[in-house]
Design a protein around this motif. Sequence first.
Motif, PDB file in Angstrom:
ATOM      1  N   ALA A  24      10.510  41.718  61.242  1.00 48.44           N
ATOM      2  CA  ALA A  24      10.769  40.279  61.230  1.00 48.44           C
ATOM      3  C   ALA A  24      10.767  39.773  62.668  1.00 48.44           C
ATOM      4  O   ALA A  24      11.544  40.242  63.504  1.00 48.44           O
ATOM      5  CB  ALA A  24      12.113  39.975  60.566  1.00 48.44           C
ATOM      6  N   ILE A  56      11.096  36.470  65.217  1.00 52.18           N
ATOM      7  CA  ILE A  56      11.533  35.081  65.414  1.00 52.18           C
ATOM      8  C   ILE A  56      11.021  34.640  66.778  1.00 52.18           C
ATOM      9  O   ILE A  56      11.227  35.340  67.776  1.00 52.18           O
ATOM     10  CB  ILE A  56      13.071  34.966  65.370  1.00 52.18           C
ATOM     11  CG1 ILE A  56      13.620  35.541  64.058  1.00 52.18           C
ATOM     12  CG2 ILE A  56      13.501  33.513  65.537  1.00 52.18           C
ATOM     13  CD1 ILE A  56      15.138  35.614  64.022  1.00 52.18           C
ATOM     14  N   GLY A  79       4.767  33.614  57.061  1.00 51.00           N
ATOM     15  CA  GLY A  79       5.164  32.969  58.297  1.00 51.00           C
ATOM     16  C   GLY A  79       5.611  31.541  58.058  1.00 51.00           C
ATOM     17  O   GLY A  79       5.357  30.967  56.995  1.00 51.00           O
ATOM     18  N   GLU A  84      11.400  26.491  65.983  1.00 52.99           N
ATOM     19  CA  GLU A  84      11.620  27.905  65.682  1.00 52.99           C
ATOM     20  C   GLU A  84      10.579  28.374  64.673  1.00 52.99           C
ATOM     21  O   GLU A  84      10.348  27.719  63.655  1.00 52.99           O
ATOM     22  CB  GLU A  84      13.030  28.125  65.120  1.00 52.99           C
ATOM     23  CG  GLU A  84      13.390  29.613  64.981  1.00 52.99           C
ATOM     24  CD  GLU A  84      14.891  29.819  64.851  1.00 52.99           C
ATOM     25  OE1 GLU A  84      15.577  29.726  65.897  1.00 52.99           O
ATOM     26  OE2 GLU A  84      15.361  30.057  63.725  1.00 52.99           O
ATOM     27  N   TYR A  90       8.620  31.908  62.573  1.00 53.32           N
ATOM     28  CA  TYR A  90       8.871  33.234  62.019  1.00 53.32           C
ATOM     29  C   TYR A  90       7.558  33.865  61.556  1.00 53.32           C
ATOM     30  O   TYR A  90       6.632  33.177  61.131  1.00 53.32           O
ATOM     31  CB  TYR A  90       9.798  33.172  60.800  1.00 53.32           C
ATOM     32  CG  TYR A  90      11.037  32.331  60.996  1.00 53.32           C
ATOM     33  CD1 TYR A  90      12.171  32.861  61.610  1.00 53.32           C
ATOM     34  CD2 TYR A  90      11.074  31.006  60.568  1.00 53.32           C
ATOM     35  CE1 TYR A  90      13.307  32.091  61.785  1.00 53.32           C
ATOM     36  CE2 TYR A  90      12.209  30.224  60.745  1.00 53.32           C
ATOM     37  CZ  TYR A  90      13.323  30.773  61.358  1.00 53.32           C
ATOM     38  OH  TYR A  90      14.439  29.997  61.532  1.00 53.32           O
ATOM     39  N   ARG A  91       7.484  35.174  61.644  1.00 49.60           N
ATOM     40  CA  ARG A  91       6.475  35.952  60.931  1.00 49.60           C
ATOM     41  C   ARG A  91       7.156  37.219  60.459  1.00 49.60           C
ATOM     42  O   ARG A  91       7.692  37.993  61.276  1.00 49.60           O
ATOM     43  CB  ARG A  91       5.265  36.299  61.807  1.00 49.60           C
ATOM     44  CG  ARG A  91       4.111  36.966  61.027  1.00 49.60           C
ATOM     45  CD  ARG A  91       3.448  36.022  60.046  1.00 49.60           C
ATOM     46  NE  ARG A  91       2.413  36.673  59.239  1.00 49.60           N
ATOM     47  CZ  ARG A  91       1.747  36.051  58.272  1.00 49.60           C
ATOM     48  NH1 ARG A  91       2.013  34.772  57.995  1.00 49.60           N
ATOM     49  NH2 ARG A  91       0.822  36.686  57.574  1.00 49.60           N
ATOM     50  N   VAL A  92       7.180  37.417  59.152  1.00 52.62           N
ATOM     51  CA  VAL A  92       7.840  38.590  58.562  1.00 52.62           C
ATOM     52  C   VAL A  92       6.792  39.438  57.852  1.00 52.62           C
ATOM     53  O   VAL A  92       6.002  38.928  57.053  1.00 52.62           O
ATOM     54  CB  VAL A  92       8.938  38.177  57.571  1.00 52.62           C
ATOM     55  CG1 VAL A  92       9.556  39.416  56.908  1.00 52.62           C
ATOM     56  CG2 VAL A  92      10.019  37.353  58.268  1.00 52.62           C
ATOM     57  N   THR A 126      13.516  28.774  56.744  1.00 50.14           N
ATOM     58  CA  THR A 126      14.521  29.670  57.323  1.00 50.14           C
ATOM     59  C   THR A 126      13.987  31.096  57.325  1.00 50.14           C
ATOM     60  O   THR A 126      13.024  31.419  56.617  1.00 50.14           O
ATOM     61  CB  THR A 126      15.829  29.657  56.513  1.00 50.14           C
ATOM     62  OG1 THR A 126      15.559  30.184  55.192  1.00 50.14           O
ATOM     63  CG2 THR A 126      16.405  28.250  56.399  1.00 50.14           C
ATOM     64  N   LEU A 127      14.633  31.954  58.089  1.00 46.96           N
ATOM     65  CA  LEU A 127      14.251  33.362  58.103  1.00 46.96           C
ATOM     66  C   LEU A 127      14.399  33.972  56.723  1.00 46.96           C
ATOM     67  O   LEU A 127      13.523  34.724  56.264  1.00 46.96           O
ATOM     68  CB  LEU A 127      15.097  34.127  59.116  1.00 46.96           C
ATOM     69  CG  LEU A 127      14.871  35.641  59.174  1.00 46.96           C
ATOM     70  CD1 LEU A 127      13.431  35.965  59.521  1.00 46.96           C
ATOM     71  CD2 LEU A 127      15.821  36.283  60.167  1.00 46.96           C
TER      72      LEU A 127
END
Length: 423
Positions: free
Chosen positions: A45, A47, A114, A63, A65-67, A87-88
């Motif tokens: 994960a 951030i 993402g 902000e 994300y890429r998980v 959100t994450l």
Amino acid sequence: MDHLSFISPTRNSPWGTYLAQVEATLPYLGKLARWAETLRRPKRALIVDIPIELDDGRIAHYEGYRVQHSLTRGPGKGGVRYHPEVTLEEVMALSAWMTVKNAAVNLPYGGAKGGIRVEPRDLSLKELERVTRRYTSEIGIIIGPNQDIPAPDVNTNGQIMAWMMDTYSMNTGATATGVVTGKPIPLGGSLGRVAATGRGVFVIAREAMRRLGLPLEGARVAVQGFGNVGSVAAKMFVANGARIVCVQDHSGTILNEQSLDMARLLDHVALHKGVAGFPGADAIDNENFWDVQSDVLIPAALEGQISAERANRLRTGLVVEGANGPTTPDGEAVLAERGIPVVPDVIANAGGVTVSYFEWVQDFSSFFWTEDEINVRLDKILVGAFKGIWETSEQHRISLRTAAFTVACTRVLQAREERGLYP
């Protein structure tokens, strides 16, 4: 089982919903259940901070994300969404659902997702480009044609994919068309990609209706979400004899008990950017959408829409999930008690990622198929995948969702077991 230290999910939050779905699958995994903890933990994960200069000279930070939930069966695959409520936890759940979706359809991918917490409507086109390019540069350390391949999702499109592809290519020193899918046709995009998710929703709904004995001709259909997925599915339902009686989007909810004129509605949405004010229908309260009588209900907006309270009110014969995670575990339990079948997102909206796979393959080979070839291949893959899930459901007398997770998680965990652990 301990939770991830940075996430405290509730039962009906996105990650909590996913965990509950995995839990329901465990009794059907046999000896592979010893590997199940790998399903409950994302592999990676990331951030990232995304600073850009706005048109007026101010500096803004967003902000992103890429998980990557799983890379066991192949590169990560999943979209990127731009939304102020990203959100994450949401991105983690979406990446996990992509793992399941890709395995359910038997595509050679893992799952990834993402997002950027931003309201894209508040940005100019140039600001949107700066956000996209900076985000791509920040996640560039983990994406690539053989590592992780982003695609469009909520509030992203072919233009954003073009900027992502160009940024990645500039940073690596070579044009890499296969780093993203959902690109414009001149940049290696695939014919049929834009309509693929909505088309897949219709194809899967048609197959489910046939098995349930629900006639397509004259069927009443209600659609939540009238973007790329909902509108294409609605058009295909109408083209095959069904009636769209109710549509809800971000602008409001409209109802015509006889049938909405789809051609006129599409023109209205193109002009006014929403269904609100459409002259061929009555405006109703958004919450009343869940009380409209239908044969098929298609939630094609965001996750967490069908709660237990709404599930108690639904007057429909079949729910086909066009969105990712639109039904909460409590909502699904109510629907099961009421005998309302749910065709889960991981098969119902898999048309998009299937044609994304076709695009990726075409980019590698530099040989492109016609749209008719794309649609024939898409229909064949989806119909075959749904047949296997339906048979698993009947064999174990379990819901279609648990059956889809059983088929998918078995494939993921078999690959995990055969690969073993390194070092």
